[in-house]
Design an enzyme around this catalytic site. Structure first.
Site, PDB file in Angstrom:
ATOM      1  N   GLU A 194     -34.679  -6.871  60.896  1.00 48.42           N
ATOM      2  CA  GLU A 194     -35.595  -7.208  61.979  1.00 48.42           C
ATOM      3  C   GLU A 194     -35.737  -6.032  62.942  1.00 48.42           C
ATOM      4  OE1 GLU A 194     -34.085 -10.794  63.846  1.00 48.42           O
ATOM      5  OE2 GLU A 194     -33.165 -11.440  61.961  1.00 48.42           O
ATOM      6  N   GLU A 305     -40.213 -14.851  70.344  1.00 48.98           N
ATOM      7  CA  GLU A 305     -39.083 -15.771  70.378  1.00 48.98           C
ATOM      8  C   GLU A 305     -38.473 -15.732  71.772  1.00 48.98           C
ATOM      9  OE1 GLU A 305     -34.590 -16.192  68.381  1.00 48.98           O
ATOM     10  OE2 GLU A 305     -35.970 -14.604  67.731  1.00 48.98           O
TER      11      GLU A 305
END
Length: 390
Positions: A194, A305
């Protein structure tokens, strides 16, 4: 007889002294690995240490003890179509790809060849974070998302242009981020690599927007970490630092700023490269760290997020993206554009039918689209607590 014991005692003393010296030498050598070749003071207060590239944390990993550093990919994924236009009022895609990443510490110079920039820890930090998840595992957590995804049998990477913002974060244990997830496996064997930007005050010690990476091979349980907080990611760039502030960031109805991140598998070298634009290689994750990701990815996600700790029973006011809903569009809401995946022929191509998901659309939402200028794109974000999100 007394003389005999005397010589025995003298020998033992010499052995102890030699052993003590060896221990001291080992301590000195260990300590010398932490001594920077150069240190740079950033305008935001960070201190960047230029550390010998072979003394970075990655090589404390048992799988990387005899690893030879790779400085460049053996190839670049072939480029697919993007197009041109004026929806986002930005430069041509090819010119954007050549813009260097902007970090404040670079105003003080750069690290010498053969070293990497590492932000000096201002306080103790832990490699494992309990606040970690990924969108499709978030049903029973305090993580909230607005993201787009594609799923297939085999991906060799992903790329996107990510709008830069500095969202406000309410709670000390909360964060807000925008990132790319490259995923394989499921359940306890989930593997991810990520990268993106995040605001995470309790981890970084301030509210700056910082470049970050993350990886796991067991669904965030006992492996993986942010940046260089544990062995794994091999940092190769002497001009781009991880967990360091990105600047400038976008302003509401003002100037917009972006970073272009790409993660791709190099089958020849057997690593996952992280790159900014077309030329700025940041580093890589060796495929040997993983199980399913040792081969390829099956899921790609792009999006935002946040953590919602719901203090006093109310939803957090932590913002996602710009802190404004997706409907506000360009200069109002945050965006991802030029979404691409690397297919099995090592070509960057449009992702196909992306699936937009917003777990709590009254708090944070997402609106996808497609244009000549931006390719596949979406606006996303929101303010968190509001009358419809109490």
């Amino acid at each position: 007889m007394k003389l005999f014991y005397f010589f025995i005692l003298l020998s033992l003393m010499n052995l102890c002294d030699a052993s003590s010296k060896k221990i001291q030498v080992r301590k000195t050598l260990s300590s010398s690995k932490k001594i920077p070749v150069k240190s740079i003071k950033s305008p935001d207060g960070d201190i960047i240490d230029c550390i010998n590239i072979y003394h970075q944390p990655a090589f404390n990993h048992p799988l990387l003890k005899n690893h030879t550093i790779l400085m460049r990919p053996s190839f670049q994924p072939r480029k697919g179509p993007i197009g041109g236009g004026e929806l986002f009022q930005s430069n041509a895609h090819g010119q954007e790809d050549k813009k260097p990443i902007a970090q404040l510490w670079q105003l003080g110079g750069r690290c010498p060849e053969g070293t990497i920039p590492i932000r000096r820890n201002q306080k103790a930090r832990y490699a494992k974070k309990k606040h970690r998840n990924f969108p499709q595992l978030a049903g029973f957590s305090n993580h909230e998302y607005a993201y787009a995804s594609v799923q297939s049998n085999k991906y060799l990477g992903a790329k996107a242009t990510i709008n830069l913002w500095q969202p406000q974060v309410q709670g000390s244990g909360e964060f807000s981020l925008a990132q790319i997830w490259v995923v394989a496996g499921d359940n306890s064997g989930l593997n991810t690599v990520e990268a993106g930007w995040m605001v995470y005050p309790s981890h970084f010690g301030d509210s700056n927007t910082r470049l970050f990476t993350y990886w796991t091979r067991d669904r965030y349980q006992s492996t993986g970490c942010y940046n260089l907080d544990c062995p794994g990611f091999v940092h190769t760039s002497n001009s781009i630092a991880l967990d360091v502030a990105l600047s400038p960031v976008s302003t509401y109805h003002g100037a917009q700023h972006e970073i272009i991140l790409q993660i791709f598998k190099d089958p020849k070298q057997n690593v996952w490269w992280l790159q900014h634009g077309n030329d700025d290689v940041i580093g890589y994750w060796p495929a040997s760290l993983f199980t399913d990701l040792a081969d390829s990815a099956s899921l790609i996600e792009w999006g935002g997020e946040i953590i919602n700790d719901a203090q006093d029973g109310q939803h957090t006011t932590t913002q996602m993206g710009s802190g404004h809903f997706a409907e506000e569009g360009y200069k109002g809401a945050s965006y991802f554009k030029n979404l691409q995946v690397v297919d099995q022929s090592n070509t960057l191509v449009p992702p196909g039918d992306i699936k937009p998901v917003a777990r709590k659309p009254d708090c944070y939402n997402i609106v996808p689209g497609k244009s000549d200028d931006a390719g596949d794109y979406f606006y996303f974000g929101g303010p968190g607590r509001n009358p419809k999100c109490p």
